[in-house]
Write an enzyme that holds these catalytic residues in place. Structure first.
Site, short mmCIF file in Angstrom:
data_model
loop_
_atom_site.label_atom_id
_atom_site.label_comp_id
_atom_site.label_asym_id
_atom_site.label_seq_id
_atom_site.Cartn_x
_atom_site.Cartn_y
_atom_site.Cartn_z
N PHE A 298 0.78 -1.22 -0.16
CA PHE A 298 0.19 -0.01 0.38
C PHE A 298 0.64 1.23 0.03
O PHE A 298 2.00 1.77 0.67
CB PHE A 298 -0.91 0.08 1.44
CG PHE A 298 -1.87 1.13 1.30
CD1 PHE A 298 -2.65 1.55 0.45
CD2 PHE A 298 -1.95 2.18 2.48
CE1 PHE A 298 -3.35 3.23 1.14
CE2 PHE A 298 -2.21 3.23 2.89
CZ PHE A 298 -3.38 4.20 2.29
N CYS A 299 0.39 1.95 -0.61
CA CYS A 299 0.56 3.54 -0.92
C CYS A 299 2.44 3.32 -0.96
O CYS A 299 2.98 2.82 -2.26
CB CYS A 299 0.60 3.94 0.86
SG CYS A 299 1.01 6.15 0.33
N LEU A 300 3.59 3.94 0.00
CA LEU A 300 4.51 3.99 0.01
C LEU A 300 5.51 2.89 0.02
O LEU A 300 6.45 2.22 -0.89
CB LEU A 300 5.56 4.28 0.93
CG LEU A 300 7.05 4.74 1.51
CD1 LEU A 300 7.77 5.44 0.35
CD2 LEU A 300 7.78 5.50 3.16
N SER A 329 -0.39 3.67 -4.83
CA SER A 329 1.16 3.13 -5.29
C SER A 329 1.38 3.63 -6.41
O SER A 329 1.23 3.55 -7.65
CB SER A 329 1.55 1.57 -4.79
OG SER A 329 1.27 0.90 -4.02
#
Length: 558
Positions: A298-300, A329
């Site tokens: 998720f994300c970073l 991401s």
């Protein structure tokens, strides 16, 4: 029983005895804001400004001519949900005047001739000001506050001011009580899916969850979260836990739980998190299961997974990962929308000085930044509820997780900001290195699924779409925002999602031809995993060598 006035006085007195401390350095350069605004202000074309003024005068004439005439359609703005904003002519005029002035000012700023970063900074500052001066934020122009003040004889405002004093002296700055901090207990009522920490080093713990089915899919799942928050966004309450749902679907689930860094971790960079975190965890999962894992992130965390995939590809080790799913991401940072206001040379220099002083960026500072980007939801709604209405902060598992933030080491954030955000190094072949290995996303042969969220305020879905093409990833679009769009259990039947087999040049073209589906994207994702797996089942993997129960000590360390 203490009356409200006495209680408020006691709270204020206690709060004002606490010292208010100031930071020696700032993670941004305030002078850069003024310089950018000066350049932006000088860029306007007088003819365009005059045309906007003429249009504004026409709009205000129409406004005053119809100010007492009820309108059938009310604006879709949650701040004005109270019936009085629509039914009372006085409050309706205040609302509509504010919204009209806001629209006119945004049109004016849109005419400025600045680069993308300067434009983003102008939009950020304007939105911040407009959000702050909304009539809902003031006692005399908010009908709900007026009603409460009359009913309590003003006790709500007195206690609200006491609440403000308590928050100001807490040292956390911007509104802190968005949710009840005592509503959940990690390991009991949140992050409570049974499991064990089965491996750890100085950067992370690896959690394996207890199976609930007699047989499981041969391919285990390994989750990589971002650094800024704890892993358990995917393990909130049982009814919304993605971890529990996956385990119940017959999946062996492993989760990386990052350490909350201290000054001792100041020299841990992107390379350390990729190699000693993700790649090392992949090895442990392979050894424990005898199978090749499916990664999801998720994300970073997804950005780091993409780097890890490229590293493994360059080392001839692509076969160590079966597939990867990147949720919300970014790998191409050409379009960061309003976030580009902070990826500015002056801000980066100021941040680096700040990081050098303390060795990390604090979770409170990160929360303040995220709150400023979503001020209406994360600041001003709390101002109204906590300081004007004196309402207790409600229990919210997602907000509890959001406020349970983590620090980021100085070296990591410096290289991430400079190389990945500012220089957009991942978008170029061999633009970034890990362990002396050139990172080229085009070399990744691992099947990748990119999941974007339509209302994402952190990773704009169109930017996620653009980045997915660098990895030749499959793509789906989920509904809702950056966090809530991930936590979308099928039983809730909410948000919906879009799929499409074509990959046109732009995200807008993709959405135009995509098919919308009701409900959650979780089952669709399971179908994608099955299509890229062996289809084999193995006996459930029982844990016999746990170090400590989930969620583990790293997730509990302040």
């Amino acid at each position: 029983m203490t009356d409200p006035w006495t209680q408020a006085m006691q709270t204020m007195t206690a709060a004002m005895r606490r010292p208010v401390t100031g930071a020696a350095t700032r993670p941004y350069d305030p002078l850069a804001l003024f310089e950018s605004m000066a350049r932006f202000g000088a860029s306007f074309d007088p003819a365009q400004v005059f045309a906007l003024q003429v249009d504004a005068a026409r709009e205000w004439s129409a406004f005053w001519a119809n100010v007492w005439t009820p309108v059938a359609d009310k604006p879709k703005d949650r701040r004005f949900a109270a019936p009085a904003w629509q039914e009372d002519a006085w409050f309706r005029a205040i609302r509509d005047g504010y919204l009209l002035a806001s629209a006119q000012m945004r049109r004016l700023v849109a005419q400025g001739d600045g680069d993308a970063k300067t434009q983003a900074m102008a939009n950020f500052l304007l939105d911040g000001w407009l959000n702050a001066v909304a009539p809902t934020n003031f006692a005399m122009t908010n009908p709900a506050v007026i009603e409460k003040t009359i009913a309590t004889g003003g006790a709500n405002l007195m206690q609200g001011f006491a609440n403000l004093m308590e928050d100001v002296t807490s040292g956390k700055g911007i509104v802190t009580r968005r949710t009840d901090p005592d509503a959940f207990v990690k390991g009991e009522t949140i992050a409570a899916t049974p499991g064990q920490v089965v491996w750890q080093n100085d950067l992370c713990q690896l959690i394996q969850y207890t199976p609930t089915t007699p047989d499981v899919a041969a391919e285990p799942l390994l989750y990589v979260p971002p650094l800024v928050n704890r892993f358990y966004m995917i393990d909130l309450q049982p009814k919304s836990s993605l971890v529990k749902w996956l385990v119940d679907q017959g999946r062996t689930v492993f989760v990386v739980s990052w350490v909350n860094p201290t000054e001792a971790h100041r020299d841990k960079g992107v390379e350390d998190y990729v190699l000693d975190g993700i790649v090392a965890a992949i090895g442990v999962v392979r050894q424990r299961t005898g199978a090749t894992p499916d990664l999801f992130a998720f994300c970073l965390g997804g950005t780091l997974v993409a780097i890890a995939l490229a590293y493994l590809a360059a080392k001839g080790r692509s076969g160590e990962v079966n597939s990867a799913t990147l949720i919300g991401s970014m790998v191409d940072f050409a379009d960061m929308r309003d976030w580009s206001a902070f990826v500015h040379e002056a801000h980066l220099t100021a941040l680096e000085g700040h990081l050098e002083r303390q060795g990390f960026i604090d979770s409170v500072e990160l929360q303040q930044l995220f709150a400023a980007m979503r001020a209406n939801d994360l600041i001003w709604s709390s101002v109204v509820n906590h300081y004007l209405l004196d309402q207790a902060a409600p229990p919210s598992d997602l907000l509890y997780w959001f406020e349970d933030g983590a620090r980021i080491p100085a070296k990591f954030l410096t290289s991430y900001n400079r190389r990945l955000l500012y220089e957009n190094a991942l978008a170029r072949p061999a633009g970034f290195e890990v362990g002396g290995v050139a990172i080229d996303l085009a070399a990744v042969a691992t099947p990748v699924l990119s999941i974007a969220l339509k209302d994402d305020h952190v990773s704009a879905w169109s930017a996620v779409y653009d980045g997915s093409k660098l990895l030749r990833a499959d793509f789906i679009l989920g509904g809702s925002g950056h966090n809530a769009g991930v936590i979308n259990p099928p039983a809730a039947n909410r948000h919906g999602y879009w799929t499409g087999s074509e990959r046109p040049a732009t995200a807008a073209d993709w959405l135009e031809s995509a098919t919308r589906h009701e409900g959650s994207w979780w089952p669709h994702w399971i179908g994608w995993l099955e299509a890229h797996g062996t289809g084999k089942q193995v006996p459930a993997r029982v844990i016999t060598d746990g170090i400590e129960p989930a969620p583990g000590s790293y997730a509990k360390t302040a």
